[in-house]
Scaffold this active site. Structure first.
Site, PDB file in Angstrom:
ATOM      1  N   SER A 108      -0.662  11.157   5.331  1.00 20.10           N
ATOM      2  CA  SER A 108      -1.822  10.392   4.862  1.00 20.10           C
ATOM      3  C   SER A 108      -3.005  11.336   4.695  1.00 20.10           C
ATOM      4  CB  SER A 108      -2.169   9.305   5.880  1.00 20.10           C
ATOM      5  OG  SER A 108      -3.451   8.743   5.634  1.00 20.10           O
ATOM      6  N   TYR A 121      -4.010   6.394  14.493  1.00 13.32           N
ATOM      7  CA  TYR A 121      -3.320   6.558  13.207  1.00 13.32           C
ATOM      8  C   TYR A 121      -3.544   7.966  12.670  1.00 13.32           C
ATOM      9  CZ  TYR A 121      -2.080   5.935   8.303  1.00 13.32           C
ATOM     10  OH  TYR A 121      -1.522   6.083   7.053  1.00 13.32           O
TER      11      TYR A 121
END
Length: 218
Positions: A108, A121
């Site tokens: 990501s 995350y």
């Protein structure tokens, strides 16, 4: 893990490509599930000597939560899928790949530059970036390992994120943060993955490629 979504994906692939596809349920947090998923590929191929040419580790979860509110269960829910899942499925596939193969891990933009309100995350995706580079060294020269780092993409995961955000922000707010003025499309990320695994890119390993509409360029 959803049989309904898996069946839908198989049908979609058959309609679009005319090729055979098979859905295998798997909880990537569990080593044995990962082993059984790889074995199921062999059963489908009909030979115990099958090989895995391409592995894309794309299972992932996302939750926004400030660090001061994170519990052990919250931490495990993200890290187990995003990090352990990538490690365990790769581990299960490796014996079938040593003759040559290509792995793409999906990280990501948050694993490159960080982001607001989702430290666990970000940590999980940063781990995938580091894991990619480590495995590229460990598995050379038989197996290439690369990583794509998408930003927001129009998937069910994004839909859930917007629902969870409530009135905190919406799609228009999200799109306004991108130099290209929009979020990504699934096919655009798939194109990057296909490029990475292509023999035409056989000199690429250990690469971390952002596909993020310019988000991390500044």
């Amino acid at each position: 893990r959803s049989a309904e979504r898996g069946a839908g994906a198989v049908q979609s692939l058959k309609e679009r490509t005319g090729k055979c596809a098979v859905y295998v349920p798997c909880d990537v947090r569990k080593q044995e599930d990962c082993r059984q998923a790889i074995l199921a590929v062999g059963k489908h191929e009909g030979t115990p000597a099958f090989t895995v040419d391409i592995l894309v580790n794309s299972a992932g979860v996302y939750t926004e939560q400030r660090l001061e509110n994170v519990t052990e269960a919250d931490y495990a829910a993200i890290m187990d899928v995003n990090v352990k899942g990538t490690m365990f499925l790769t581990q299960a596939a490796l014996p079938r790949m040593y003759g040559g193969g290509s792995i793409v891990n999906v990280a990501s933009d948050a694993g490159i530059s960080g982001n607001y309100g989702c430290p666990v995350y970000c940590a999980s995706k940063g781990a995938i970036v580091a894991l990619t580079r480590a495995l590229a060294l460990d598995l050379a020269s038989a197996i290439r390992v690369n990583c794509v780092c998408p930003a927001d993409v129009d998937t069910p995961l994004l839909t859930k994120q917007l629902v969870d955000a409530g009135e905190g922000y919406g799609l228009e707010d999200m799109e306004a943060s991108y130099p290209l003025g929009r979020i990504g499309r699934p096919a655009e990320i798939a194109h990057v993955i296909c490029s990475m695994v292509s023999p035409a890119n056989s000199f690429m390993t250990g690469a971390v490629v952002a596909a993020d509409g310019g988000l991390t360029a500044g």
